[in-house]
Design an enzyme around this catalytic site. Structure first.
Site, short mmCIF file in Angstrom:
data_model
loop_
_atom_site.label_atom_id
_atom_site.label_comp_id
_atom_site.label_asym_id
_atom_site.label_seq_id
_atom_site.Cartn_x
_atom_site.Cartn_y
_atom_site.Cartn_z
N LYS A 43 0.81 -1.20 0.00
CA LYS A 43 0.00 0.00 0.00
C LYS A 43 0.85 1.27 0.00
CE LYS A 43 -3.23 -2.21 3.20
NZ LYS A 43 -3.77 -2.09 4.58
N GLU A 99 7.76 2.31 -6.04
CA GLU A 99 7.84 1.68 -4.71
C GLU A 99 8.07 2.75 -3.64
OE1 GLU A 99 7.15 -0.39 -2.61
OE2 GLU A 99 8.49 -2.12 -2.62
N ASP A 103 14.43 -1.54 1.39
CA ASP A 103 15.13 -1.77 2.65
C ASP A 103 16.14 -2.90 2.41
OD1 ASP A 103 15.72 -1.84 5.36
OD2 ASP A 103 13.86 -2.80 5.96
N ARG A 165 0.40 6.55 8.00
CA ARG A 165 0.44 6.73 6.54
C ARG A 165 0.01 8.14 6.14
NH1 ARG A 165 1.09 1.71 4.00
NH2 ARG A 165 -0.02 -0.01 4.97
P1 IMP Z 1 12.45 -4.99 1.87
O1 IMP Z 1 11.97 -6.26 1.23
O2 IMP Z 1 13.20 -5.26 3.15
O3 IMP Z 1 13.22 -4.09 0.93
O4 IMP Z 1 11.18 -4.23 2.37
C1 IMP Z 1 10.36 -3.55 1.53
C2 IMP Z 1 9.03 -3.29 2.18
O5 IMP Z 1 9.12 -3.27 3.62
C3 IMP Z 1 8.55 -1.92 1.79
O6 IMP Z 1 7.76 -1.98 0.64
C4 IMP Z 1 7.78 -1.49 3.02
O7 IMP Z 1 6.46 -1.95 2.93
C5 IMP Z 1 8.45 -2.18 4.18
N1 IMP Z 1 9.44 -1.33 4.88
C6 IMP Z 1 10.76 -1.50 4.97
N2 IMP Z 1 11.36 -0.54 5.69
C7 IMP Z 1 10.35 0.27 6.08
C8 IMP Z 1 10.32 1.51 6.84
O8 IMP Z 1 11.33 2.06 7.34
N3 IMP Z 1 9.09 2.06 7.00
C9 IMP Z 1 7.97 1.51 6.48
N4 IMP Z 1 7.95 0.39 5.77
C10 IMP Z 1 9.13 -0.23 5.57
#
Ligand code: IMP
Length: 177
Positions: A43, A99, A103, A165
């Site tokens: 979202k 996106e 992270d 949000r």
């Molecule tokens: P990744 O797979 O670790 O790169 O995470 C990606 C997803 O994790 C993003 O699309 C977010 O939904 C969530 N996410 C990761 N870090 C954060 C943050 O600092 N705040 C909010 N959502 C996060």
């Protein structure tokens, strides 16, 4: 983190607005006349996507996909699921994925791999915030808003357990004193 974390502004709404304008200028320059398919990752990207698209004054199509990897917590589980898939045909299209945050990179890598298999004419990535310090897999970001520190980021669509949000600024969550 205590039960009542407090958001502190990292990038103000004005800084966000300026950045979205800059990204829109770059995207317009690269996609004008190509009728791209913009895929927002739900979202978290909804606010960014809405503001960005309003600045793109040329024919394009909009799609959304919903993936889940966090399961309501704060750490990536590494297990990614497609919760809501695509209806548009990707083959032969110029696809731009929008996106909210990269992270570890696991979520977006999963999505880009899935899309690549559908043989788009081109595939690029536009990201509002990047947290490179936590990367577990390399990700090429074609259009980047902000680099953020290794802190939990909320606001402008980004949530912490479905909270915050609505904030118009990009904030860091801090513990309440
Ligand atoms: P990744 O797979 O670790 O790169 O995470 C990606 C997803 O994790 C993003 O699309 C977010 O939904 C969530 N996410 C990761 N870090 C954060 C943050 O600092 N705040 C909010 N959502 C996060």
């Amino acid at each position: 983190m205590s039960a009542q974390p407090k958001p502190r502004i990292l990038f103000s709404r004005d800084e966000v607005e300026d950045k979205v304008k800059k990204l829109a200028t770059e995207i317009r320059r690269d996609y004008l006349g190509k009728r791209p398919l913009l895929i927002g990752v739900l979202k978290g990207s909804f606010m960014f996507m809405a503001d960005l698209i309003r600045l793109l004054d040329f024919p394009l199509e909009v799609e959304f996909i919903r993936l889940s990897s966090y399961g309501g917590g704060r750490e990536s589980s590494g297990k990614i699921e497609v919760v809501q898939g695509l209806r548009s045909v990707v083959k032969g299209r110029d696809v731009l994925v929008i996106e909210d945050i990269v992270d570890t990179g696991l979520t977006i890598s999963f999505l880009l791999d899935c899309l690549r298999k559908k043989e788009p004419a081109s595939l690029k990535l536009c990201v509002l915030t990047d947290k490179p310090s936590r990367r577990q897999t390399p990700v090429t970001i074609d259009y980047l808003g902000f680099t953020v520190p290794d802190k939990f980021v909320v606001g402008y669509g980004l949530d912490w357990d479905e909270q915050f949000r609505y904030l118009p600024d990009i904030c860091i969550l801090e513990e309440e004193d």
